[in-house]
Every structure is written in structure tokens, then in C-alpha cells.
Write a protein that holds these residues in place. Structure first.
Motif, PDB file in Angstrom:
ATOM      1  N   PRO A 236       0.818  -1.227   0.000  1.00  0.00           N
ATOM      2  CA  PRO A 236       0.000   0.000   0.000  1.00  0.00           C
ATOM      3  C   PRO A 236       0.852   1.277   0.000  1.00  0.00           C
ATOM      4  O   PRO A 236       0.459   2.279  -0.609  1.00  0.00           O
ATOM      5  N   GLU A 237       2.010   1.232   0.625  1.00  0.00           N
ATOM      6  CA  GLU A 237       2.871   2.423   0.661  1.00  0.00           C
ATOM      7  C   GLU A 237       3.542   2.727  -0.674  1.00  0.00           C
ATOM      8  O   GLU A 237       4.193   3.762  -0.811  1.00  0.00           O
ATOM      9  N   ASP A 238       3.355   1.860  -1.658  1.00  0.00           N
ATOM     10  CA  ASP A 238       3.835   2.152  -3.013  1.00  0.00           C
ATOM     11  C   ASP A 238       2.833   3.005  -3.786  1.00  0.00           C
ATOM     12  O   ASP A 238       3.129   3.436  -4.910  1.00  0.00           O
ATOM     13  N   THR A 239       1.678   3.242  -3.222  1.00  0.00           N
ATOM     14  CA  THR A 239       0.661   4.070  -3.866  1.00  0.00           C
ATOM     15  C   THR A 239       1.193   5.472  -4.094  1.00  0.00           C
ATOM     16  O   THR A 239       1.651   6.141  -3.157  1.00  0.00           O
ATOM     17  N   ALA A 240       1.165   5.915  -5.346  1.00  0.00           N
ATOM     18  CA  ALA A 240       1.719   7.220  -5.708  1.00  0.00           C
ATOM     19  C   ALA A 240       1.489   7.463  -7.189  1.00  0.00           C
ATOM     20  O   ALA A 240       1.101   6.553  -7.931  1.00  0.00           O
TER      21      ALA A 240
END
Length: 121
Positions: A88-92
Motif C-alpha cells: 500500500p505504501e507504493d501508492t503514488a
């Protein structure tokens, strides 16, 4: 002037994969260092990966090492970012970049408009 057009973004579940592509409009593609940056909502833009003119060298942010792979096809004027084991922290928004001299986290002259990557948990 170099125009960069990204594609391949989308919505994927955590643990999934996506491959981003970036097509460059230049006859001298092989003379450019290519790379990827990303920017998440409310966060600063960050370096993701870079690849040298002949693909002999690559550089990655620590956060993506072992999960992302950058590659290029100088016959197709295209650079790729294979993203595996997405979190989820790759969301960008992911941006393709190009420069004749820059490397890694340095400033790049040319930027694409970006493609959204969303990873759901």
C-alpha cells in the motif's frame, strides 16, 4: 526537447504486480539516463530507480530494492519499471524522467505527466 509518456498504472491488490512503461520521443534515446520518481499524496517526491544509457548500471531506492526492476529497450525508445510484491505504501503517481547527465537522485531535465499506481490492502 524530449517528451515522455507513461502508461501501465492502475489499481492492484497488495502483493500484486504492475509494469510501467515510458515511451520517449527522441532519436537519441540511448544518450539519456532514464529513471522513475514517485509522489504520494501529502509527501515529497522521491527517487525510485535509474538506469544508465546502455543499461550497464542501475540504482534503486532502498524502499524498492528487491521488488522493483528498471529496464530499457533502446530499439523501442522505452523504459520499464517492473513492480512486484506491491505494498500500500507504493501508492503514488509515478513519473518517468530523462537526462543526458544526471544519475540517481539528481535533478532530471525531462519529466512525464505521471501515471497513478494504487495498491489496496
Amino acid at each position: 526537447q524530449v517528451q515522455l509518456v507513461e502508461s501501465g498504472g492502475g489499481l492492484v491488490q497488495a502483493g500484486g504486480s504492475l509494469r510501467l512503461s515510458c515511451a520517449a520521443s527522441t532519436r537519441t534515446f540511448s544518450s539519456y539516463v532514464m529513471g522513475w520518481f514517485r509522489q504520494a499524496p501529502g509527501k515529497e517526491r522521491e527517487f525510485v530507480a535509474a538506469i544508465s544509457w546502455t543499461a550497464s548500471s542501475t540504482d534503486y531506492a532502498d524502499s524498492v530494492k528487491g521488488r522493483f526492476t528498471i529496464s530499457r529497450d533502446n530499439t523501442r525508445n522505452t523504459v520499464y519499471l517492473q513492480m512486484n510484491s506491491l505494498k500500500p505504501e507504493d501508492t503514488a503517481v509515478y513519473y518517468c524522467v530523462a537526462d543526458r547527465q544526471a544519475w540517481g537522485r539528481e535533478e532530471y531535465d525531462y519529466w512525464g505527466h505521471g501515471t497513478q499506481v494504487t495498491v489496496s490492502s
